[in-house]
Design a protein around this motif. Structure first.
Motif, short mmCIF file in Angstrom:
data_model
loop_
_atom_site.label_atom_id
_atom_site.label_comp_id
_atom_site.label_asym_id
_atom_site.label_seq_id
_atom_site.Cartn_x
_atom_site.Cartn_y
_atom_site.Cartn_z
N GLY A 1 -0.19 -3.24 -14.45
CA GLY A 1 1.23 -3.12 -14.31
C GLY A 1 1.69 -2.37 -13.08
N ARG A 2 0.78 -1.16 -12.71
CA ARG A 2 1.53 -0.71 -11.18
C ARG A 2 1.15 -1.41 -10.26
N SER B 1 10.88 0.61 -23.16
CA SER B 1 10.93 -0.09 -21.96
C SER B 1 12.41 -0.35 -21.38
N THR C 1 5.30 1.74 -15.33
CA THR C 1 6.08 1.16 -14.46
C THR C 1 7.66 1.41 -14.83
N THR C 2 8.57 1.12 -13.81
CA THR C 2 9.88 1.10 -13.92
C THR C 2 10.61 -0.06 -14.01
N LYS C 3 10.43 -1.00 -13.59
CA LYS C 3 11.10 -2.54 -13.20
C LYS C 3 10.24 -3.66 -14.00
N LEU C 4 8.95 -3.41 -13.90
CA LEU C 4 8.11 -4.92 -14.41
C LEU C 4 8.42 -4.96 -15.72
N GLU D 1 3.77 -4.36 -10.07
CA GLU D 1 4.94 -3.91 -9.49
C GLU D 1 4.95 -3.41 -8.18
N GLU D 2 4.17 -2.95 -7.54
CA GLU D 2 3.93 -2.48 -6.18
C GLU D 2 3.80 -3.93 -5.25
#
Length: 279
Positions: free
Chosen positions: A20-21, A105, A74-77, A24-25
């Motif tokens: 996930g990270r 989420s 994550t924050t946006k995924l 997103e990155e």
């Protein structure tokens, strides 16, 4: 067009949080977790992919657990089931799982669903193969009642409950998008009847023909084709194919990743990130 990635999360794959990270990155929009509760040793129905069933199908973790881990990292995924086998799950408990993950989420859940192909697997859950599609529809209809009403009830052939109360409700209103997977024409018809989008698998049929027919069918059924976005699974790492998807009006292209560790997966994601940046 957005980009997602799917992985059968196992005890030997990259973890959901790490993937996930990494996604997103690198500018990906979504991560997707498939589902198989188990794989019986008998085989009444062949794997649609052809040949021997890959080991990861036997080994995959529960998608809701995996997507919760990815959500926390994550924050946006966005977080999608790709796909959830609704006819093998209790609808009341699944409605709570979906709403809980959408709450945790902050409204990032995508509910990808399918009717499944493995007859032996679903029969172990008490699901009859011949009526699995109707059972799936009724369970989705029942879950919509639970998500949207303070006192929900549903009375169908397979799903039946009197007025009841169940919280939490999803963050997304009226509920998370229900993206229906399946081949043309059956999967397309189901998406038009009760879904918020369609998930075809690229490479198993000519996508351009299927999408033209799908949009025509949607319009004939009184649904705006623009309200039923296409999420194409099985996208190839190919610039020309990506552009073709975009020209066909595909809303989201999803690459299928092997169940491998970071040293194998991150270089693949880096190449995809370059394709995403190029547009």
């Amino acid at each position: 067009m957005e980009f997602g990635a799917s992985m059968f999360f196992t005890d030997y794959s990259m973890t959901p949080a790490a993937l996930g990270r990494a996604l997103e990155e690198r500018g990906f929009e979504s991560v997707w977790a498939p589902e198989h509760s188990h794989i019986p040793l008998s085989r009444k129905s062949p794997w649609p992919g052809g040949g021997e069933l890959p080991k990861r199908y036997y080994d995959c973790m529960d998608p809701f657990v995996c997507l919760t881990a990815a959500a926390m990292a994550t924050t946006k995924l966005k977080l999608g089931t790709g796909v959830c086998l609704v006819n093998q799950r209790d609808p009341i408990q699944t409605a709570k799982l979906v709403a809980s993950l959408d709450q945790i989420s902050s409204g990032r859940f995508l509910f990808g669903i399918g009717v499944g192909w493995n007859q032996d697997e679903m029969e172990n859950h008490g699901t009859a193969f011949d009526t699995r599609a109707k059972l799936t529809r009724e369970r989705i209809e029942a879950m919509k009642e639970i998500w949207t009403k303070s006192k929900a009830e549903y009375h169908g052939e397979f799903v039946n409950f009197d007025p009841m109360m169940a919280w939490p409700k999803p963050v997304q209103k009226p509920h998370p998008p229900i993206l229906v997977g399946g081949a043309f024409p059956q999967g397309a018809r189901r998406a038009i009847r009760y879904g918020d989008g369609w998930i075809p698998i690229a490479g198993r049929a000519p996508l351009n023909e299927a999408l033209d027919k799908f949009r025509h069918m949607a319009a004939e059924a009184g649904r705006d084709p623009a309200s039923l976005p296409i999420t194409a699974f099985g996208a190839a790492e190919n610039r020309d194919e990506i552009r073709r998807f975009r020209d066909l009006g595909v809303a989201r292209a999803v690459v299928s990743l092997d169940s491998d560790r970071e040293d194998k997966i991150l270089p693949i994601l880096d190449r995809w990130a370059e394709l995403i940046r190029e547009g």
